[in-house]
Structure formats: C-alpha cells, structure tokens
Design a protein around this motif. Structure first.
Motif: not given
Ligand code: BEZ
Length: 238
Positions: A47-49, A51-56, A134-139, A156-158
């Motif tokens: 997951h990209p990071a 404390f990010t909403p989509v990842c959460t 700086t962030k991994a894509v969603r693989a 992709p990230l979004s």
């Molecule tokens: C997210 O997980 O919300 C997110 C992470 C990185 C880039 C865009 C969205």
C-alpha cells in the motif's frame, strides 16, 4: 538485469517464477519470505502509505475478511515503505477511531512489513516512478504453496482494491489446480468451468462428437463442463 536512472537494480517478478526471497521486520515479528509460508497460499500486497484514507479503507476491509482467506489456506502479508513505529501507530488508530462501511474496532493481525530502505518494494516491482518515487503502488502478488507467483495485480495510488475480486482470484487459482480446469470470465464456484483444448482431453473431433463425458462444446475450442459448487468448496476450503 535492468537498471533504473539511479543505476539501481530494479526487478519485476513474473507469473510462473519463484517469488523473490527476502527477510523483513513486520508488525508481527520477523519473516523469511516465502519460506515461512511453504505449504500455504500467501497474498503479498503493498500500500502507498500509512495514515492515508484509501489505504485505511483497504486494511479495514482485508482485516475483516482475513478469516475467510485463512479458511482457504491463505495468509495475508502487507508492505509499505513506512517504518515499523508508523505501522504500529496507524493500526492502533484504525482500531481505536476509524469506522468504515459498518466496520469498526478492526484489529489488523496479519503482518505488515516495514520497508524504509525500499529493498523489498524494488525487488517486487512495487515502485513505479511514473506514479510516485516515494510510495509503492497497490500491488498484489498471489504466491502458491510451492512459492511460485501465480497472479499479479497492480492498482494506482488513487484506486482502492476490490477484495471480493482478490478472494475470487484465490478460489479460481485453487480450483484450477485441484480440478485441472480453466475458469471463464467472472467465474465463481458453481459456475461451469472451461476444459481447454490444450489439455489432455481428446481430439477436436471427439470433443465435437460428444465423446467426452460431461463436456458441452460450442466449437472445438470452446468446451465447458459443470463443476458442482459443494465439491469445489469442499476441496478448496479444506
Ligand atoms: C490513500 O490511501 O488515500 C492514498 C495514498 C497515496 C496517494 C493517494 C491516496
């Protein structure tokens, strides 16, 4: 061997090849991948990071479905290029504060790899500089009980992943192995399966003349067969 602009080795694992080996620190202790998972299916996903909403939303969904995956002999392993303390703080915040689609108090008990060096992310082709440096894509990597990569999916990230689809992929791969069949578009257990002409299943003439029991052929290259849902589930959820 491929080098990126910084002259680092970058690799892209491929379907049918052995999953690249690594040792890593996770929220559940050290792992030796894929050795520790021998005899089990494993989904390694990035997951990209934290404390990010989509990842959460993804972690809450995956954690809520973990039992279902485990019952199909499949373990989950997450990864991001964040550090261990970030992972721990994020997962604690999810449990204590976040509600999403009726899910709350969600505890993530599968391992989440810290990869601040990006070594694993680079080994697995999870870094895609066109999307982010700086962030991994969603693989998503599906690795079988012998340590072979069987399916790779990138988002992709979004874009948050569809976890029902990931479960469907796991069941389809297991069904294919167990029964020696292929699965058509949108297949789910109980649907007809495909008997490929490339398999050991007689000549095109035999197939068309209905000499192979249970096959229904529309043409020599398109033959389906019924496969009972209970039988499938009994075999693949054991
Ligand atoms: C997210 O997980 O919300 C997110 C992470 C990185 C880039 C865009 C969205």
């Amino acid at each position: 061997m491929e080098l990126n602009q910084e002259q680092e080795v970058v690799s892209m694992p491929r379907i049918g090849e052995a999953a690249p080996e690594f040792k890593a620190i996770t929220t559940q202790g050290e792992i030796n991948f894929p050795k520790d998972y021998k005899g089990k299916w494993v989904i390694l996903f990035s997951h990209p990071a934290d404390f990010t909403p989509v990842c959460t939303s993804e972690f809450m969904t995956f954690a809520s479905m973990e039992k279902q995956f485990n019952e199909a002999n499949c373990q989950l392993v997450g990864l991001s290029v964040d550090g261990l303390y970030s992972h721990i703080a994020w997962l604690r915040t999810i449990k204590e504060k976040i509600e999403f689609k009726g899910m709350k108090d969600v505890e993530v008990t599968f391992p989440l790899i810290e990869d601040i060096t990006m070594d694993v992310a680079k080994k697995y082709g999870m870094m895609m500089p066109g999307e982010s440096n700086t962030k991994a894509v969603r693989a998503v990597f599906f690795v079988d009980p012998k340590g072979i990569i069987r399916t790779i999916i990138y988002y992709p990230l979004s874009l948050g992943r569809n976890f029902d689809e990931l479960y469907r992929v796991l069941l389809a791969l297991k069904t294919s192995d167990e029964f020696g069949v292929a699965t058509p578009a949108d297949w789910r257990p109980g649907d007809d399966v495909i008997i490929s002409p490339a398999g050991n299943c007689g000549t095109a003439k035999d197939r068309m003349e209905g000499k192979e029991e249970g096959l229904e052929c529309k043409d020599w290259f398109f033959c389906t067969k019924k496969l009972d849902k209970d039988l499938v589930l009994k075999k693949i959820l054991k």
